[in-house]
Design a protein around this motif. Structure first.
Motif, mmCIF file in Angstrom:
data_model
loop_
_atom_site.group_PDB
_atom_site.id
_atom_site.type_symbol
_atom_site.label_atom_id
_atom_site.label_comp_id
_atom_site.label_asym_id
_atom_site.label_seq_id
_atom_site.Cartn_x
_atom_site.Cartn_y
_atom_site.Cartn_z
ATOM 1 N N GLY A 50 49.836 45.868 46.305
ATOM 2 C CA GLY A 50 50.342 44.534 46.030
ATOM 3 C C GLY A 50 49.440 43.416 46.489
ATOM 4 O O GLY A 50 49.780 42.240 46.315
ATOM 5 N N MET A 51 48.285 43.734 47.073
ATOM 6 C CA MET A 51 47.382 42.685 47.530
ATOM 7 C C MET A 51 46.526 42.194 46.367
ATOM 8 O O MET A 51 46.037 42.988 45.554
ATOM 9 C CB MET A 51 46.477 43.212 48.651
ATOM 10 C CG MET A 51 45.467 42.178 49.146
ATOM 11 S SD MET A 51 44.260 42.888 50.305
ATOM 12 C CE MET A 51 45.318 43.313 51.678
ATOM 13 N N VAL A 52 46.359 40.894 46.288
ATOM 14 C CA VAL A 52 45.448 40.311 45.301
ATOM 15 C C VAL A 52 44.084 40.215 45.970
ATOM 16 O O VAL A 52 43.856 39.379 46.847
ATOM 17 C CB VAL A 52 45.930 38.923 44.852
ATOM 18 C CG1 VAL A 52 44.959 38.337 43.834
ATOM 19 C CG2 VAL A 52 47.332 38.996 44.277
ATOM 20 N N VAL A 53 43.176 41.099 45.604
ATOM 21 C CA VAL A 53 41.885 41.191 46.273
ATOM 22 C C VAL A 53 40.783 41.189 45.234
ATOM 23 O O VAL A 53 40.878 41.857 44.191
ATOM 24 C CB VAL A 53 41.819 42.460 47.167
ATOM 25 C CG1 VAL A 53 42.152 43.705 46.379
ATOM 26 C CG2 VAL A 53 40.464 42.570 47.849
ATOM 27 N N HIS A 54 39.711 40.415 45.492
ATOM 28 C CA HIS A 54 38.559 40.319 44.600
ATOM 29 C C HIS A 54 37.314 40.772 45.349
ATOM 30 O O HIS A 54 37.108 40.420 46.508
ATOM 31 C CB HIS A 54 38.383 38.882 44.099
ATOM 32 C CG HIS A 54 39.536 38.381 43.310
ATOM 33 N ND1 HIS A 54 39.785 38.775 42.006
ATOM 34 C CD2 HIS A 54 40.537 37.504 43.630
ATOM 35 C CE1 HIS A 54 40.878 38.163 41.562
ATOM 36 N NE2 HIS A 54 41.358 37.392 42.530
ATOM 37 N N LEU A 55 36.478 41.530 44.652
ATOM 38 C CA LEU A 55 35.217 42.027 45.215
ATOM 39 C C LEU A 55 34.057 41.393 44.478
ATOM 40 O O LEU A 55 34.012 41.408 43.238
ATOM 41 C CB LEU A 55 35.134 43.552 45.108
ATOM 42 C CG LEU A 55 33.782 44.178 45.492
ATOM 43 C CD1 LEU A 55 33.480 43.954 46.973
ATOM 44 C CD2 LEU A 55 33.765 45.675 45.160
#
Length: 439
Positions: free
Chosen positions: A324-329
């Motif tokens: 559920g985490m909104v994470v960008h790499l």
């Protein structure tokens, strides 16, 4: 060290200047024999000099007793023997005195001078006595034989004791040097053993810290994700059964992965403990235990199946996204392979930072940046403030407060720099720079 080169080992146990009672008994015996000899020779000396016999006897007794001082003042004993040489007394006194003098620590020039004086004195006395005896008719030898007799007698009374004393003194000094060297080596070995124990204790403490750090990195992340998925599962179980099934499958997969990694780690530790126990019973050499401990250490710090690497970073971020985490790499620079410890450390820093986001800012948007530079690799994990305040408390994720410390220790061990702290926007940022060690 005494003047005769003898070493007092420990506290002196003999009387006065003697180190041992055995030495005192020997010197007293020699002095008694020398006193008797000089007293008997003093009788003839008193007759030749026209003195009363008791005077000559007392003079001889006094001169012979000076042999008691041979260990403390060998120089005085030799001088007394040279002084009474014209009276033809003190032959034992001269022999023992020269031997003791040659075996002492006095300078060689003094020993040579006194030995030369003793030789000259004995030569003159022998020459004069032999010439007088030939004149009186007591000796029937040719006149040319007297110098040879005098030289032979003088050499016989001086050379053997001096040579024997020099040999004994040199041997004694050699033995003392070897003894001191052995004592020095023993002290060095004891010091090395103490340092080895200190290093072993330091290594054990360091290894416990590294194992605890690794267990924290391996377990905390997966268990945190499991708790997040379990909370989501509880929330959607009735509303969206299909999503609940997916969350349950994810929880099961992460639990199995965590158990596998724990089993590998505990297996390494159990192997090391088994070797240590058998070594205590004498079944396994200590060297084998040391090698096994070193191998266990290398595996315990994350070397399971070569450990994680930067290529698995997308999978790690995908697990957080699934929770559920909104994470960008974002990746900058030319991607390349680094040394295994560098890639492991970079991976663990990102992993621990994401774990902290799950614990303290659940639901917050997170940015992961990775920069490949010419001489270093940099990483940064920054999260925004959580969209729903109190979401972290609802998940009830415990925190031991060791995550940031462990990350800093990992990075510092490789000569890197680690910085962490809150941002102006209310989020949190973790940054690390590690020197590049290209594989």
């Amino acid at each position: 060290m005494t003047t005769t080169g003898e070493v007092h080992e420990g506290a002196a146990t003999g009387p006065w200047w003697w180190a041992r009672w055995r030495s005192a008994v020997l010197d007293i015996s020699l002095a008694a024999v020398s006193a008797v000899e000089c007293a008997l020779e003093g009788i003839q000396f008193s007759r030749d000099a026209g003195l009363p016999v008791p005077v000559g006897t007392a003079f001889g007794l006094f001169a012979g007793v000076t042999l008691l001082l041979r260990r403390k003042w060998p120089l005085a004993v030799v001088l007394v023997s040279i002084a009474i040489t014209p009276a033809q007394m003190g032959f034992l006194l001269g022999l023992v005195g020269l031997y003791t003098l040659a075996a002492s620590e006095l300078p060689r020039r003094i020993i040579g001078a006194l030995a030369g004086m003793s030789f000259v004195g004995m030569f003159i006395v022998t020459y004069v006595r032999a010439h007088q005896g030939m004149v009186r008719g007591d000796l029937s030898i040719a006149g040319g034989f007297i110098p040879f007799l005098s030289v032979t007698t003088a050499l016989g009374m001086t050379a053997p004791p001096v040579l024997l004393g020099m040999y004994v003194g040199a041997r004694r000094r050699l033995m003392e040097s070897l003894r001191e060297r052995a004592d020095s080596l023993e002290r060095e070995l004891m010091l090395l053993a103490e340092r080895a124990e200190e290093r072993a204790e330091w290594a054990r403490n360091e290894e416990r810290t590294r194992i605890a750090r690794e267990m924290h990195d391996v377990v905390a992340h997966r268990v945190s994700l499991m708790v997040v998925h379990a909370a989501a599962l509880q929330a959607v179980a009735r509303k969206d059964p299909e999503k609940a099934v997916r969350n349950a499958a994810l929880v099961g997969d992460m639990g199995r992965q965590a158990l596998t990694e724990l089993r590998e780690m505990l297996g390494v530790l159990r192997t090391g403990e088994g070797l240590a126990g058998r070594s205590a019973q004498g079944d396994v050499p200590l060297a084998a235990v040391g090698a096994a401990a070193a191998a266990a250490a290398s595996r315990a710090v994350g070397d399971f199946s070569e450990g994680p690497c930067l290529a698995e970073l997308e999978e790690l971020i995908g697990q957080s996204a699934a929770a559920g985490m909104v994470v960008h790499l974002s990746v900058e620079g030319e991607v390349r392979m680094y040394a295994r410890e560098v890639e492991q450390t970079a991976y663990r820093v990102v992993q621990e930072a994401l774990t902290n986001v799950h614990k303290h800012a659940a639901g917050a948007k997170t940015h992961v940046r990775l920069a490949h530079r010419s001489a270093e690799i940099a990483m940064q994990v920054e999260n925004e403030p959580p969209s729903e305040p109190g979401s972290a408390e609802s998940a009830r994720l415990p925190s031991g407060g060791n995550g940031l410390i462990g990350m800093k220790e990992r990075v510092s061990a490789l000569g890197g720099v680690f910085v962490s702290g809150p941002t102006d926007a209310g989020g949190f940022r973790v940054s690390a720079v590690i020197p590049a060690q290209v594989a």
